[in-house]
Write a protein that holds these residues in place. Structure first.
Motif, PDB file in Angstrom:
ATOM      1  N   VAL A 193       0.831  -1.203   0.000  1.00 12.85           N
ATOM      2  CA  VAL A 193       0.000   0.000   0.000  1.00 12.85           C
ATOM      3  C   VAL A 193       0.866   1.254   0.000  1.00 12.85           C
ATOM      4  CG1 VAL A 193      -1.704   1.329   1.304  1.00 12.85           C
ATOM      5  CG2 VAL A 193      -1.926  -1.149   1.148  1.00 12.85           C
ATOM      6  N   ALA A 194       1.917   1.259   0.798  1.00 20.04           N
ATOM      7  CA  ALA A 194       2.820   2.421   0.844  1.00 20.04           C
ATOM      8  C   ALA A 194       3.415   2.696  -0.536  1.00 20.04           C
ATOM      9  CB  ALA A 194       3.934   2.181   1.869  1.00 20.04           C
ATOM     10  N   ASP A 195       3.709   1.623  -1.279  1.00 15.73           N
ATOM     11  CA  ASP A 195       4.249   1.785  -2.627  1.00 15.73           C
ATOM     12  C   ASP A 195       3.229   2.425  -3.562  1.00 15.73           C
ATOM     13  OD1 ASP A 195       6.645   0.608  -1.876  1.00 15.73           O
ATOM     14  OD2 ASP A 195       5.935  -1.407  -2.339  1.00 15.73           O
ATOM     15  N   ALA A 196       1.952   2.144  -3.329  1.00 20.33           N
ATOM     16  CA  ALA A 196       0.903   2.772  -4.141  1.00 20.33           C
ATOM     17  C   ALA A 196       0.914   4.284  -3.931  1.00 20.33           C
ATOM     18  CB  ALA A 196      -0.462   2.197  -3.780  1.00 20.33           C
ATOM     19  N   ARG A 197       1.089   4.701  -2.668  1.00 21.61           N
ATOM     20  CA  ARG A 197       1.147   6.143  -2.380  1.00 21.61           C
ATOM     21  C   ARG A 197       2.388   6.777  -3.015  1.00 21.61           C
ATOM     22  NH1 ARG A 197      -0.735   4.282   2.890  1.00 21.61           N
ATOM     23  NH2 ARG A 197      -2.868   5.003   3.234  1.00 21.61           N
ATOM     24  N   TRP A 198       3.531   6.108  -2.878  1.00 20.43           N
ATOM     25  CA  TRP A 198       4.758   6.643  -3.472  1.00 20.43           C
ATOM     26  C   TRP A 198       4.656   6.681  -5.000  1.00 20.43           C
ATOM     27  CZ3 TRP A 198       8.273   9.519  -1.422  1.00 20.43           C
ATOM     28  CH2 TRP A 198       8.548   9.440  -0.065  1.00 20.43           C
ATOM     29  N   SER A 199       4.027   5.667  -5.585  1.00 21.62           N
ATOM     30  CA  SER A 199       3.830   5.661  -7.041  1.00 21.62           C
ATOM     31  C   SER A 199       3.042   6.892  -7.484  1.00 21.62           C
ATOM     32  CB  SER A 199       3.067   4.404  -7.475  1.00 21.62           C
ATOM     33  OG  SER A 199       3.846   3.265  -7.335  1.00 21.62           O
ATOM     34  N   ALA A 200       1.986   7.191  -6.726  1.00 21.20           N
ATOM     35  CA  ALA A 200       1.155   8.344  -7.062  1.00 21.20           C
ATOM     36  C   ALA A 200       1.960   9.637  -6.980  1.00 21.20           C
ATOM     37  CB  ALA A 200      -0.042   8.404  -6.113  1.00 21.20           C
ATOM     38  N   GLY A 201       2.787   9.753  -5.948  1.00 20.09           N
ATOM     39  CA  GLY A 201       3.606  10.959  -5.810  1.00 20.09           C
ATOM     40  C   GLY A 201       4.607  11.115  -6.932  1.00 20.09           C
ATOM     41  N   TRP A 202       5.309  10.026  -7.266  1.00 22.75           N
ATOM     42  CA  TRP A 202       6.270  10.090  -8.368  1.00 22.75           C
ATOM     43  C   TRP A 202       5.579  10.385  -9.696  1.00 22.75           C
ATOM     44  CZ3 TRP A 202      11.141  10.986  -8.084  1.00 22.75           C
ATOM     45  CH2 TRP A 202      11.882  10.572  -6.985  1.00 22.75           C
ATOM     46  N   ALA A 203       4.411   9.789  -9.913  1.00 25.57           N
ATOM     47  CA  ALA A 203       3.684  10.053 -11.158  1.00 25.57           C
ATOM     48  C   ALA A 203       3.345  11.537 -11.280  1.00 25.57           C
ATOM     49  CB  ALA A 203       2.415   9.216 -11.210  1.00 25.57           C
ATOM     50  N   LEU A 204       2.957  12.159 -10.163  1.00 22.21           N
ATOM     51  CA  LEU A 204       2.616  13.577 -10.186  1.00 22.21           C
ATOM     52  C   LEU A 204       3.819  14.428 -10.571  1.00 22.21           C
ATOM     53  CD1 LEU A 204       0.093  15.259  -9.724  1.00 22.21           C
ATOM     54  CD2 LEU A 204       0.764  15.553  -7.337  1.00 22.21           C
ATOM     55  N   VAL A 205       4.997  14.055 -10.080  1.00 26.43           N
ATOM     56  CA  VAL A 205       6.234  14.762 -10.458  1.00 26.43           C
ATOM     57  C   VAL A 205       6.468  14.641 -11.959  1.00 26.43           C
ATOM     58  CG1 VAL A 205       8.750  14.770 -10.238  1.00 26.43           C
ATOM     59  CG2 VAL A 205       7.317  14.512  -8.199  1.00 26.43           C
ATOM     60  N   PHE A 206       6.357  13.421 -12.472  1.00 25.79           N
ATOM     61  CA  PHE A 206       6.609  13.201 -13.905  1.00 25.79           C
ATOM     62  C   PHE A 206       5.561  13.897 -14.776  1.00 25.79           C
ATOM     63  CE2 PHE A 206       8.633   9.155 -12.216  1.00 25.79           C
ATOM     64  CZ  PHE A 206       9.929   9.630 -12.357  1.00 25.79           C
ATOM     65  N   ILE A 207       4.322  13.908 -14.321  1.00 23.78           N
ATOM     66  CA  ILE A 207       3.258  14.580 -15.062  1.00 23.78           C
ATOM     67  C   ILE A 207       3.490  16.089 -15.095  1.00 23.78           C
ATOM     68  CG2 ILE A 207       0.790  15.168 -14.988  1.00 23.78           C
ATOM     69  CD1 ILE A 207       0.340  12.301 -13.869  1.00 23.78           C
ATOM     70  N   ALA A 208       3.935  16.637 -13.961  1.00 25.71           N
ATOM     71  CA  ALA A 208       4.117  18.092 -13.853  1.00 25.71           C
ATOM     72  C   ALA A 208       5.124  18.613 -14.875  1.00 25.71           C
ATOM     73  CB  ALA A 208       4.566  18.460 -12.439  1.00 25.71           C
ATOM     74  N   LEU A 209       6.116  17.802 -15.223  1.00 26.60           N
ATOM     75  CA  LEU A 209       7.121  18.249 -16.189  1.00 26.60           C
ATOM     76  C   LEU A 209       6.480  18.644 -17.513  1.00 26.60           C
ATOM     77  CD1 LEU A 209       9.970  15.622 -15.569  1.00 26.60           C
ATOM     78  CD2 LEU A 209       9.851  17.988 -14.760  1.00 26.60           C
TER      79      LEU A 209
END
Length: 598
Positions: A274-290
């Motif tokens: 579950v923690a990895d799901a949260r971290w995945s979401a955070g990293w995806a947001l960084v990549f999307i923001a670019l």
């Protein structure tokens, strides 16, 4: 080396990479096919999620819509990013903890009903097929230009490529292919943007360049753009929106649709914890923001570049725009990029006054008609498809051939990555939730994978056929899909997680009401099943109910869904005690099991 050869080199190399990865990471089991074995690293998954997220609508069409509509179309940015935050914070971790492969799997088990599962499958297929139409539309634009084939042929080529690596690789192959596609598309998007920002403003950072000084005229870039479009009868690029209700509803529709997108949700089942799901979401947001921070700059600069290509005197003008407008580009002297895009049919010229020049202006502006008549203009003569602006930007700005080849590969990567994710969601719903869970529980693993691949191939054919006559530009078609997902699946997911009293009758009634109302409203204006000529009313603001666009109705559909669900729930039996305890356990972070195959 010719530009065509450069395009083939970049596109061919990227295809070889994607197909090679799919073969290397091919699915050997249903767990590999559906959730990539459940062991994807959060950063890897975040990058793959970003590629899944940034579809042809984001890469190709969004900047084109911003270019044509200015601030009014910023709702696409606000809705998509806001919805992703809802998905990351309120849905992804809990769905991952529930430990199912698919959205219908969650809904079927949470609402203890195969009827609920079947309705969820229907909602998923309708939303996902609509979404794939937008991807095929965008892919067709990219292929038609860079492989120099007709738009129709481009769509069929895109379908064949998706079939090769999505059907055989499954989620495992798609995950690692999407990582490669993200790298390709983000480089392809940002490098031309940097070049163009440097040319127009001297600032190499596009998002800052948009607020910098336009080098040739000495004016702030956005002020310069307002002056140019005003001189041609268009409203200010930075003008506010008149219909605030529609803007708010459209933003909400994109937000709830984003949070209900099955092909993005399924990505959070591929990580171990579950923690990895949260971290995945955070990293995806960084990549999307670019990309999302760059898109507004790309849109504004594309609009200015296009206008000053047609009216070269306007580039350095600061006062007499009327005189500059008299010096429209001679058609025979048009640049090579216009000639090339004309071959695709996505740019069309009609010399209405037979003067041999290209006039582009707002011929629907009645107040501007007198000015146009005094100049001998008889209508705007150049039709430019919004979906081409990002792809044409490097050519408009005379950038090197390798940059054009790079953006060709990026645009195609964006369309294909999301199409693959959507097709996997469709095939999983049919093979796993419909066939294995409801029709034939004794089906072998080999038989289930065969059913998944056949259903994926069928979905490709349907989406490709509809993509030949799409109900709008790529981003507009995608917005319809978001509305459908938001009106049908999002409320069921939210109530399934946060309302332990919500029962199966309420959930089913809500999903059916939300889906039916939204589809009826959309088909009224865009045609039944999006078939041209079958609409009951013209898709104009005058005909919209309370001024609500079909693109915005998803928010209303979601409200109908919630309302019907809670009303039905009040007059029917409560869920069994074990289901209420299950909902309580999902909401508390006490660990989660792996995604399981039923």
């Amino acid at each position: 080396m010719s530009q065509f050869a450069i395009n083939l080199l970049f596109v061919g190399a990227s295809f070889a990479l994607y197909i090679g990865i799919a073969i290397w990471a091919r699915a050997g089991s249903t767990k590999d096919f559906y959730v990539a074995g459940g062991g994807v690293h959060p950063i890897t998954n975040g990058m793959a999620t970003a590629a899944d997220w940034m579809s042809a609508a984001s890469f190709i069409s969004m900047a084109g819509l911003l270019a044509s509509g200015g601030y009014a179309n910023s709702t696409f940015l606000m809705g998509w990013t806001g919805g992703y935050v809802i998905l990351a914070m309120l849905l992804a971790p809990y769905l991952r903890k529930f430990g199912k492969f698919t959205v219908p799997d969650f809904i079927g088990d949470r609402f203890y009903s195969n009827t609920a599962r079947l309705v969820a499958v229907i909602c998923l297929i309708v939303a996902s097929v609509t979404y794939v139409i937008g991807q095929m539309t965008g892919a067709g634009v990219a292929f038609s230009r860079f492989l120099e084939v007709p738009n129709t042929a481009g769509i069929w080529i895109a379908a064949a490529i998706v079939f090769l690596y999505a059907v055989f690789g499954g989620m495992k192959g798609i995950t690692y292919t999407q990582v490669a596609q993200y790298v390709v598309l983000i480089i392809a998007y940002t490098i031309p943007a940097v070049f163009i920002a440097m040319q127009l403003t001297g600032n190499p950072i596009p998002m800052f360049g948009m607020f910098s000084t336009h080098t040739e005229s000495g004016l702030p870039l956005l002020e310069k753009l307002d002056d140019v479009v005003n001189a041609l009868g268009f409203r200010d690029y930075t003008a506010d929106v008149d219909n605030k209700l529609n803007m708010v509803l459209f933003t909400l529709s994109l937000m709830v649709g984003t949070a209900g997108l099955p092909h993005v949700i399924i990505r959070f089942f591929t990580v171990p914890r579950v923690a990895d799901a949260r971290w995945s979401a955070g990293w995806a947001l960084v990549f999307i923001a670019l990309l999302y921070l760059t898109a507004p700059a790309v849109g504004s600069m594309a609009r200015l570049n296009l206008a000053t290509t047609i009216y070269p005197e306007m580039a350095g003008q600061v006062e007499d725009y009327d005189a500059a407008a008299e010096q429209a580009l001679v058609y025979e002297e048009r640049p090579g990029w216009i000639r090339t895009w004309e071959e695709t049919g996505l740019i069309q010229f009609d010399d209405k006054n037979n003067d041999g020049r290209i006039q582009v202006y707002n011929d629907s502006n009645e107040e501007y008609a007198e000015v146009a008549e005094s100049r001998g203009w008889e209508g705007s003569e150049l039709t430019v498809n919004n979906d081409i602006l990002v792809l044409a930007n490097p050519e408009i700005a005379n950038l090197p051939g390798w940059v054009i080849g790079l953006i060709a590969a990026g645009g195609i990567a964006a369309a294909l990555s999301t199409a693959a994710g959507l097709l996997l969601a469709i095939s999983s719903a049919i093979s796993h939730d419909l066939i294995k869970t409801m029709i034939n529980p004794k089906i072998t693993e080999k038989g289930e994978m065969l059913a998944a691949r056949i259903s994926m191939a069928g979905a490709i054919l349907v989406a490709t056929y509809l993509g030949l006559n799409p109900p709008g530009f790529a981003a507009q078609t995608v917005a319809l899909a978001f509305g459908i997902a938001g009106a049908s699946l999002f409320p069921a997911l939210m109530m399934g997680i946060f309302s332990k009293k919500m029962n199966n009758s309420g959930a089913v009634a809500g999903m059916l009401a939300g889906l039916a109302c939204t589809l009826l409203y959309i088909f009224t204006y865009l045609g039944w099943l999006f078939i041209p000529g079958t609409n009951m009313l013209e898709n104009t603001a005058d005909n919209w109910l309370f001024g609500i666009s079909p693109l915005s109705f998803g928010a209303v559909g979601a409200l109908i869904n919630f309302t019907v669900a809670f009303l039905v729930c009040k007059v029917t039996d409560e869920p069994p005690q074990e289901i209420q305890e299950l909902v309580e356990s999902v909401r508390y972070p006490k660990g989660a099991g792996v995604a399981v195959d039923h």
